[in-house]
Write a protein that holds these residues in place. Structure first.
Motif: not given
Length: 376
Positions: A314-317, A358-365
């Protein structure tokens, strides 16, 4: 070794490559190692962030990779890490193929329907070297190249405590921005070493990010005035090779045990962060119009840290989203446009001013990759 006609040369498929040493991707100039600290040299031997990108326009149902990896000894600390080849498609992890480190082996990775593009993130801990690539049921071809983004930092940039290589914040932000991220993070090192700055200056780059500083609090302690001057010198040397390339400085992120604790030279991490930010602002005020700052203090909360120092997934994202937003928001969006990435550029800000991400979206499974407690 003579080329095997049954396999394609992996070179055109590889991305995230800084230098090659005997065909093996490395992350420091192999002809200039003597000037680097030993811990930088050690970490630079690992192919962090190196991956393969390809398309399958002729209906390939799988891709095979022939590789060689160091076989760990029974006492090696990283022996039990999963040896996983992760396939990414459309910004998501499509599948994972697990195998074992071997002196030479082949892994078969099924492909979903469609032409791609696809990315394969090999495991990193045993320094695998891809020897050949071939499609199963059809040809695979190298994906188009994207603008190059050099990211220099410490273990956080290297991806410590992310559960997969693809979850490290430089990889995640690179996907969001459509850039070829070259990861030059060195765990336990990255203390503003000026030889590293000169090596960065020698590499091709369309965007640069510097994200070091936390190891200047511990390990080899640094005072605030020293880090101020080090930051100015480091950026100035990078600028000798890249006078006009957009450069984003990210100051140290949250480290609770260091924020108000003084090191051997009397500096808290807060003091060092302020020094790095002031140096960046002063360089911009002196005329570096392609330099911007992303303050790191507010990017993470304590529960974004896996061990009180290194971010969890979550932190990396969150770092990835902040950096991607900063690249758009600080007037560097032309780089993203050149990559053909989707998204609306943010408004330009005064060079050297703090950027609101900004609120760029990043996927993390939710997959897991555990590291032993590392140096920062």
């Amino acid at each position: 070794m003579a080329p095997d006609p049954n396999w394609l040369d992996p070179g055109p498929f590889l991305r995230g490559v800084a230098w090659l040493d005997g065909g093996r991707p490395v992350r420091a100039d192999p002809g200039d190692l003597a000037r680097l600290p030993w811990d930088t040299r050690e970490r630079a031997a690992l192919p962090i962030g190196v991956r393969l990108e390809f398309t399958a326009p002729h209906g390939a149902r799988a891709v095979e990779l022939r590789y060689r990896a160091r076989v760990p000894r029974p006492t090696d600390a990283l022996r039990d890490l999963a040896h996983c080849f992760a396939l990414w498609h459309g910004g998501r992890c499509a599948s994972e193929s697990f195998t074992e480190p071997a002196e030479e082996a082949v892994v078969t990775i099924p492909l979903p329907p469609g032409p791609g593009p696809f990315t394969v993130h090999p495991p990193e801990s045993q320094a695998p070297m891809v020897l050949g690539v071939r499609g199963v049921g059809g040809r695979v071809v190298p994906a188009p190249r994207r603008p190059r983004w050099l990211v220099h930092g410490d273990s956080i940039a290297e991806g410590w405590w992310s559960t997969r290589p693809a979850h490290a914040w430089p990889s995640a932000a690179g996907r969001t921005l459509g850039l070829d991220c070259v990861n030059l993070g060195y765990a336990g090192s990255a203390r503003g070493d000026l030889a590293t700055a000169q090596q960065l200056a020698s590499l091709p780059a369309d965007l640069l990010t510097l994200a070091f500083g936390t190891n200047c609090w511990s390990g080899v302690p640094c005072s605030a005035p020293l880090l101020y001057e080090t930051t100015r010198a480091f950026v100035s040397l990078v600028r000798q090779g890249h006078p006009d390339v957009p450069l984003l400085v990210v100051s140290p992120v949250l480290r609770p045990d260091a924020e108000t604790t003084r090191n051997a030279l009397g500096a808290t991490l807060g003091d060092l962060r302020t020094a790095m930010e002031e140096a960046t602002r002063d360089l911009a005020a002196a005329g570096d119009t392609r330099l911007a700052l992303l303050p790191g203090a507010g990017l993470l909360a304590a529960d974004d840290l896996a061990d009180g120092l290194h971010p969890n997934d979550r932190g990396h994202a969150r770092i990835a989203a902040a950096v991607a937003g900063a690249v758009d928001g600080c007037g560097f969006a032309a780089t993203r446009a050149a990559a053909g990435a989707a998204g609306t550029p943010g408004a330009a800000v005064t060079p050297g001013a703090a950027v609101t991400p900004g609120a760029a979206g990043v996927h993390a499974d939710a997959a897991h990759r555990a590291f032993p407690p590392p140096a920062p």
